[in-house]
Scaffold this active site. Structure first.
Site, PDB file in Angstrom:
ATOM      1  N   GLU A 126      54.574  35.927 -51.111  1.00 18.26           N
ATOM      2  CA  GLU A 126      55.305  36.033 -52.645  1.00 18.26           C
ATOM      3  C   GLU A 126      54.679  37.624 -53.397  1.00 18.26           C
ATOM      4  OE1 GLU A 126      57.789  33.300 -54.255  1.00 18.26           O
ATOM      5  OE2 GLU A 126      57.732  31.909 -52.272  1.00 18.26           O
ATOM      6  N   CYS A 159      52.528  41.502 -59.497  1.00 18.95           N
ATOM      7  CA  CYS A 159      52.012  40.154 -59.765  1.00 18.95           C
ATOM      8  C   CYS A 159      52.024  40.003 -57.763  1.00 18.95           C
ATOM      9  CB  CYS A 159      52.715  38.872 -60.222  1.00 18.95           C
ATOM     10  SG  CYS A 159      51.801  37.618 -59.293  1.00 18.95           S
ATOM     11  N   CYS A 166      46.861  28.257 -50.752  1.00 23.20           N
ATOM     12  CA  CYS A 166      45.857  28.080 -51.202  1.00 23.20           C
ATOM     13  C   CYS A 166      45.506  26.868 -50.898  1.00 23.20           C
ATOM     14  CB  CYS A 166      46.103  27.675 -53.230  1.00 23.20           C
ATOM     15  SG  CYS A 166      44.343  28.374 -53.879  1.00 23.20           S
ATOM     16  N   CYS A 170      44.450  23.092 -57.492  1.00 24.38           N
ATOM     17  CA  CYS A 170      44.713  23.071 -58.920  1.00 24.38           C
ATOM     18  C   CYS A 170      45.639  21.770 -58.767  1.00 24.38           C
ATOM     19  CB  CYS A 170      45.051  24.228 -59.597  1.00 24.38           C
ATOM     20  SG  CYS A 170      43.692  25.044 -59.269  1.00 24.38           S
ATOM     21  N   CYS A 173      49.780  22.962 -59.870  1.00 25.75           N
ATOM     22  CA  CYS A 173      50.168  24.429 -59.052  1.00 25.75           C
ATOM     23  C   CYS A 173      50.983  23.968 -57.465  1.00 25.75           C
ATOM     24  CB  CYS A 173      49.319  25.409 -58.424  1.00 25.75           C
ATOM     25  SG  CYS A 173      49.769  26.559 -57.690  1.00 25.75           S
ATOM     26  N   GLY A 217      47.530  31.944 -54.016  1.00 26.48           N
ATOM     27  CA  GLY A 217      46.369  31.880 -53.014  1.00 26.48           C
ATOM     28  C   GLY A 217      45.397  32.846 -54.000  1.00 26.48           C
ATOM     29  N   GLU A 218      43.728  32.128 -53.626  1.00 26.56           N
ATOM     30  CA  GLU A 218      42.608  32.841 -54.340  1.00 26.56           C
ATOM     31  C   GLU A 218      42.270  33.709 -54.029  1.00 26.56           C
ATOM     32  OE1 GLU A 218      40.438  31.406 -56.999  1.00 26.56           O
ATOM     33  OE2 GLU A 218      39.759  32.976 -57.004  1.00 26.56           O
ATOM     34  N   SER A 272      40.608  31.747 -64.296  1.00 29.46           N
ATOM     35  CA  SER A 272      42.029  30.591 -64.886  1.00 29.46           C
ATOM     36  C   SER A 272      41.382  29.696 -65.565  1.00 29.46           C
ATOM     37  CB  SER A 272      42.471  30.281 -63.701  1.00 29.46           C
ATOM     38  OG  SER A 272      43.787  29.864 -64.089  1.00 29.46           O
ATOM     39  N   LEU A 273      41.335  29.249 -66.856  1.00 20.90           N
ATOM     40  CA  LEU A 273      40.834  27.857 -67.696  1.00 20.90           C
ATOM     41  C   LEU A 273      41.111  27.031 -67.701  1.00 20.90           C
ATOM     42  CD1 LEU A 273      38.033  27.501 -69.294  1.00 20.90           C
ATOM     43  CD2 LEU A 273      39.124  28.735 -71.252  1.00 20.90           C
ATOM     44  N   ASN A 350      54.871  25.569 -65.808  1.00 22.74           N
ATOM     45  CA  ASN A 350      56.058  25.463 -65.369  1.00 22.74           C
ATOM     46  C   ASN A 350      57.220  24.228 -64.784  1.00 22.74           C
ATOM     47  OD1 ASN A 350      58.245  28.561 -66.455  1.00 22.74           O
ATOM     48  ND2 ASN A 350      56.110  28.811 -65.597  1.00 22.74           N
ATOM     49  N   CYS A 393      55.042  32.341 -63.740  1.00 21.06           N
ATOM     50  CA  CYS A 393      54.192  31.619 -63.639  1.00 21.06           C
ATOM     51  C   CYS A 393      53.930  29.961 -63.030  1.00 21.06           C
ATOM     52  CB  CYS A 393      52.996  31.704 -64.456  1.00 21.06           C
ATOM     53  SG  CYS A 393      51.591  32.954 -64.212  1.00 21.06           S
TER      54      CYS A 393
HETATM   55  S1  SF4 Z   1      44.151  28.554 -57.099  1.00 23.28           S
HETATM   56 FE1  SF4 Z   1      45.565  29.695 -57.564  1.00 23.28          FE
HETATM   57  S2  SF4 Z   1      47.153  29.326 -56.235  1.00 23.28           S
HETATM   58 FE2  SF4 Z   1      45.210  28.180 -55.573  1.00 23.28          FE
HETATM   59  S3  SF4 Z   1      45.974  26.552 -56.414  1.00 23.28           S
HETATM   60 FE3  SF4 Z   1      45.065  26.811 -58.102  1.00 23.28          FE
HETATM   61  S4  SF4 Z   1      46.412  27.647 -59.066  1.00 23.28           S
HETATM   62 FE4  SF4 Z   1      47.253  27.584 -57.260  1.00 23.28          FE
END
Ligand code: SF4
Length: 402
Positions: A126, A159, A166, A170, A173, A217-218, A272-273, A350, A393
């Site tokens: 995406e 984006c 991934c 997290c 997510c 993804g990371e 990403s804290l 979200n 997001c």
């Molecule tokens: S790194 Fe990004 S895409 Fe991967 S699980 Fe965490 S928030 Fe989701």
């Protein structure tokens, strides 16, 4: 980074109602076995030219054709002789730029695309086009003095995804639920950008487009392909790395490698804290047990920032978990203690099916911002974009199977 979602309904409407364009491929795998040029750098293209018995300058003509002029078919690269184009086709070469298979358009102008990468792969990723950005770039020094918006999308943001699925897990997510399916190639990552630039007729160098590597993804777990894509986008497509931001969940070895990249090709960095301390962060991002906040910050310190550049801390507010005033005060202390030129981007979480969190209370995000600002930390709210098409997001997760 930061993507989640699943086929679901929004305000009682099926997302399929927002589909404005479906490209149907009748020829399932027409290009199987053909070799892709898109994604190759000059050296590799020179090798292709040599294989064809052509001089080295042909590499520049191919690169200009596919990256600068965004030509998606060898026959359109008319700087090459007809004979050479024919020879390339006979040898099974093709441009092979990723294609948009499906477009969802939001009432706010945001478009979400399902993009198919290398031929034969039915897995889509995406990519999202936000015509007025999402305010996430505000305060990052990228808005030049006196610069004003000339067009509706003069601050457009794309984006970009770096992996299918991934592995990071997290807890807030939805992409995490896919697990890691595969890494995207450099061509598939850069191709998302070029395809979207092409769709919107963007004049690179004249019109202002920001890239955020925050889709599925990371990026730092697909480091070589990610940086390979950045190099193509900077050196061949002509985009500025200062208008690109890569967001990582905190992969310390990746940040350390990133710190070694020359500033001519290094995007800006966002961490990403998502939590005010290690205890809560380990709950919402189990990766924190491996690389806690202090280790991440130490790695970030190795990045030589440009004048006016700041590190961004992304912070997703989870109702009752990370959105309380005391959390805001703790985040302010944490950010100040790093001693880094930094800003905080706040994002209201979200919702997604099967994810055990709730949205922050109405007004909670603004209250959180006020606390941080009062504590002297520059803080911005990321506007949710394209919620009705699941482009916001944390909402990306192949809503339609590719
Ligand atoms: S790194 Fe990004 S895409 Fe991967 S699980 Fe965490 S928030 Fe989701």
């Amino acid at each position: 980074m930061a993507a989640q979602h699943e086929k679901m309904h929004y305000a009682g409407r099926s997302v399929s109602e927002n589909v404005i364009q479906i490209v149907t491929r009748t020829d399932e795998q027409p290009d199987a076995g053909r070799r892709t040029l898109f994604g190759l750098g000059r050296t590799e293209l020179a090798a292709v030219a040599a294989e064809l018995g052509e001089p080295g300058f042909r590499a520049s003509q191919i690169a200009d054709g596919i990256y600068k002029h965004r030509l998606a078919d060898i026959n359109e690269i008319t700087t090459l002789s007809k004979a050479m184009r024919r020879k390339m086709s006979e040898r099974g070469l093709k441009v092979g730029r990723p294609e948009i298979l499906q477009v969802f358009r939001s009432v706010d102008g945001t478009e979400r695309y399902l993009v198919q990468g290398e031929s034969g792969s039915l897995q889509t990723v995406e990519t999202v086009w936000m015509p007025e950005g999402d305010e996430g770039e505000a305060g990052d020094g990228s808005q030049e003095e006196g610069e004003e918006a000339q067009k509706a999308w003069s601050r457009a943001t794309i984006c970009v995804s770096s992996q299918v699925g991934c592995a990071v897990n997290c807890q807030f997510c939805l992409t995490a639920k896919l697990g890691l399916q595969r890494n995207l190639t450099a061509g598939e990552i850069a191709g998302q950008v070029v395809t979207v630039l092409d769709r919107h007729g963007v004049e690179v160098g004249r019109e202002r487009v920001n890239l955020v590597f925050m889709g599925m993804g990371e990026p730092f777990l697909n480091y070589d392909n990610f940086m390979g894509a950045v190099r193509l986008l900077v050196e061949e497509v002509g985009l500025s790395p200062q208008r690109m931001t890569v967001s990582t969940s905190g992969i310390v070895p990746g940040i350390e490698r990133f710190a070694q990249e020359p500033s001519e090709v290094r995007p800006k960095l966002a961490i990403s804290l998502n939590a005010p301390n290690d205890e809560i962060r380990s709950e919402v991002m189990p990766l924190n047990r491996k690389w806690p906040i202090a280790a991440v910050v130490d790695a970030v310190r190795q990045v030589k920032l440009r004048p006016r550049e700041r590190i961004t801390f992304e912070y997703v507010l989870l109702g009752g978990v990370t959105d309380q005033p005391e959390h805001a005060r703790e985040v302010a202390r944490l950010v100040r203690r790093t001693g880094l030129p930094a800003k905080v981007n706040l994002i209201a979480w979200n919702p997604g099916p099967g994810i055990p969190f709730s949205m922050p209370q109405p007004g909670g995000v603004e209250a959180f911002r006020r606390v941080l600002s009062a504590e002297g930390v520059p803080t911005y709210l990321r506007r949710p974009r394209g919620r009705d098409i699941y482009a916001a997001c944390g909402q990306l997760k192949r809503t339609v199977e590719g």
